[in-house]
Design a protein around this motif. Sequence first.
Motif, PDB file in Angstrom:
ATOM      1  N   TYR A  57       0.946  -1.195  -0.030  1.00  0.00           N
ATOM      2  CA  TYR A  57      -0.092  -0.102   0.273  1.00  0.00           C
ATOM      3  C   TYR A  57       0.790   1.389  -0.018  1.00  0.00           C
ATOM      4  N   PRO A  58       0.347   2.524  -0.575  1.00  0.00           N
ATOM      5  CA  PRO A  58       1.328   3.530  -0.836  1.00  0.00           C
ATOM      6  C   PRO A  58       2.305   3.866   0.625  1.00  0.00           C
ATOM      7  N   THR A  59       2.511   3.660   1.808  1.00  0.00           N
ATOM      8  CA  THR A  59       2.990   4.115   3.077  1.00  0.00           C
ATOM      9  C   THR A  59       3.730   3.144   3.194  1.00  0.00           C
ATOM     10  N   ASP A  73      -4.154   3.625   5.001  1.00  0.00           N
ATOM     11  CA  ASP A  73      -4.357   2.153   3.813  1.00  0.00           C
ATOM     12  C   ASP A  73      -4.761   0.647   5.182  1.00  0.00           C
TER      13      ASP A  73
END
Length: 353
Positions: A57-59, A73
């Motif tokens: 996920y993005p982070t 997330d």
Amino acid sequence: MPRDRAVTAPVYPRKPRPGDRVAVLSPSSGLPARLPAPFELGMRRLREDFRLEPVEYPTTRRLDASPEDRARDVNAAFADPGIAAVIASIGGDDQISVLPHLDDDLLRACPKPFFGYSDNTNLLVHLWNLGIVGYHGGSVMIEFGRPGAMHPTTAASLRAALFTPGEHLLTPAERCGHVNRPWEDPRTFETEPELEAAEDWTWHNDGQVVEGVTWGGNLEILSWLMMADRAIQPPDAYAGCVLFLETSEEMPPAREVYRTLRSMGERGLLRRFGALLMGRAKSWSFDRPLSAPERARYRQEQREAVVAVLDRYAPGMPAVFDVDLGHTDPQTVIPYGGRVRVDGLARRITVTY
């Protein structure tokens, strides 16, 4: 006769199956960005050995991710019907700041197995309060990304927790690891960590059988939650539960372990639990590279501190020390909110995954 001190158990989410997609998140630290080697190794083992498809996920690889972004997330992973489980990359020290941004209605509506420990105790406690069983153990960078090979005991426990419902018997490790090697050095990943003879479980107030749902986790994180008055329920909520605790590589001294547990005793918590499982204490770090005799002394002093608190606030409570949970190698997964049977008569611990 066994004493069944169970309370109503949280719900076990549906387990993933080989071929399923699983979310890999960093709800604590985005350390995969700084140290990719153990992370990539863990991701490869998830794909090749466990036949799961990890989804970042993005982070997941962001060191500077805000609490709001990390919570986003978590919410997205639980909401996605194509995600069968959620696994933390590693721990950290500020997941407590993520909790206020979680969507509790969404988490209740879309329960999923969550794997993590250390700072991820925050999310495990949060899910427990929502009635969802989680899994204390199994981070991507440490257990899945272990240098050389996964420890067979760890791999078997994770495989059972991920895929197999029902009871699983825990057994004491004959050999365990304490000393780490730097992840920055590629040579670290060429061989497995060195192991040494492990102390057997130590039983205190045995001769009893206690069964209940679990609650607990990393002691340092629980102390922060209590200081913030965050996610800790009134004492009666834990009546009959099995408490499990462990300490991290920060290696709190025995006096601090005593003081934290003393505060739990003064709060009326300790006497509500039916039994205690205490993890084998992490007794080496890069900041404190203790010798083997010093490591043994550190672990013994922690055991003595815990016994002293129990004798004061929960006399007669059965306890088992040096269980391979938390910051241990090997590591066995403990279902968080799942059922555990502590059989002091037979000297057996059985968890239900």
